[in-house]
Write a protein that holds these residues in place. Structure first.
Motif, PDB file in Angstrom:
ATOM      1  N   ALA A  25      53.013 -11.194 -19.143  1.00 26.45           N
ATOM      2  CA  ALA A  25      52.489 -10.318 -20.122  1.00 26.45           C
ATOM      3  C   ALA A  25      51.013 -11.061 -20.294  1.00 26.45           C
ATOM      4  O   ALA A  25      50.942 -12.259 -20.638  1.00 26.45           O
ATOM      5  N   CYS A  26      50.107 -10.436 -20.408  1.00 27.02           N
ATOM      6  CA  CYS A  26      48.567 -11.023 -20.694  1.00 27.02           C
ATOM      7  C   CYS A  26      48.368 -10.837 -22.119  1.00 27.02           C
ATOM      8  O   CYS A  26      48.077  -9.374 -22.377  1.00 27.02           O
ATOM      9  N   PHE A  27      48.209 -11.413 -23.005  1.00 30.92           N
ATOM     10  CA  PHE A  27      47.791 -11.160 -24.414  1.00 30.92           C
ATOM     11  C   PHE A  27      46.341 -11.428 -24.471  1.00 30.92           C
ATOM     12  O   PHE A  27      45.891 -12.573 -23.947  1.00 30.92           O
ATOM     13  N   CYS A  28      45.861 -10.690 -25.324  1.00 33.26           N
ATOM     14  CA  CYS A  28      44.440 -10.990 -25.751  1.00 33.26           C
ATOM     15  C   CYS A  28      44.005 -10.711 -27.252  1.00 33.26           C
ATOM     16  O   CYS A  28      43.778  -9.667 -27.646  1.00 33.26           O
ATOM     17  N   PRO A  29      44.575 -11.745 -27.844  1.00 30.90           N
ATOM     18  CA  PRO A  29      44.606 -11.840 -29.322  1.00 30.90           C
ATOM     19  C   PRO A  29      43.339 -11.563 -30.122  1.00 30.90           C
ATOM     20  O   PRO A  29      43.528 -10.814 -31.031  1.00 30.90           O
TER      21      PRO A  29
END
Length: 234
Positions: A82-86
């Motif tokens: 999972a690649c989070f981009c906050p």
């Protein structure tokens, strides 16, 4: 980035597996995306990918913000990243994804920037923990060491570069040095906590690529970036 029709997803997934290539897909960033998918296919976007054989360790689900409990199980059980981009997700008002639940289910966390709201991986690291605090009103979800790994080794591995992102014999010497006595980092311990919870891109004072110093002059770098942006957006 291109949209792949559902009937062609198995073809793309098979190609990625055959060529040992990473596969990245934007997933459940917004509620409207989920609603449209449910209306069209009677399934969540994660379920559609699972049926197409597109989940697995080579796949990275970018955003993964609005997930059902079953979605989390599917992603974790398949070891999909999972690649989070906050900073992007908060800039667009998308929401806060279940980062800790995904990791607990078996989905490694990676980090990225998906817009020009902020381009600073240090900010992305701490935002994961800070967003969890806002959502739960509790602290201590992610350690500095976990977030640093997400931004370095796990992030590089998701791109197919497993020889970088760590300091050890045999790894490539792609490194940065931080100023631990700037106005942001002074007195914070000069440790992993400093890197994750205090530093910013402005605190990078040296850059090595394959052991070669390629540190740019910040003034030159900013001026060049400004010229490029002005050329693209007159």
């Amino acid at each position: 980035m291109r949209a792949v029709p559902r009937d062609q997803m198995p073809v793309v997934a098979a190609w990625a597996e055959e060529h040992a290539a990473p596969l990245h897909v934007h997933l459940s960033e917004q509620v409207a995306e989920n609603d449209a998918c449910e209306a069209a296919y009677g399934a969540t976007p994660t379920e559609v990918l699972a049926r197409a054989g597109a989940l697995g360790p080579r796949t990275t689900a970018v955003h993964a913000t609005h997930l059902s409990t079953f979605d989390v199980i599917l992603l974790g059980g398949s070891r999909t990243r999972a690649c989070f981009c906050p900073t992007t997700e908060r800039d667009l008002g998308d929401g806060i994804g279940p980062s800790r639940r995904l990791l607990g289910a078996g989905a490694p966390l990676t980090l990225g920037s998906d817009s020009h709201a902020v381009i600073d991986l240090f900010e992305e690291m701490r935002a994961v923990e800070l967003d969890e605090r806002l959502a739960t009103r509790e602290r201590g979800h992610w350690s500095a060491e976990e977030l640093l790994r997400a931004a370095t080794y796990d992030g590089h591995e998701s791109l197919g570069f497993d020889e970088v992102g760590r300091i050890e014999v045999g790894a490539r010497a792609d490194l940065v040095t931080l100023d631990t006595a700037s106005v942001r980092t002074a007195g914070t311990g000069a440790d992993t906590g400093t890197a994750v919870f205090a530093a910013s891109g402005a605190d990078v004072v040296r850059v090595l690529r394959d052991g070669v110093d390629i540190t740019p002059d910040p003034a030159d770098l900013g001026a060049e970036l400004d010229r490029v942006i002005r050329r693209l957006l007159p």
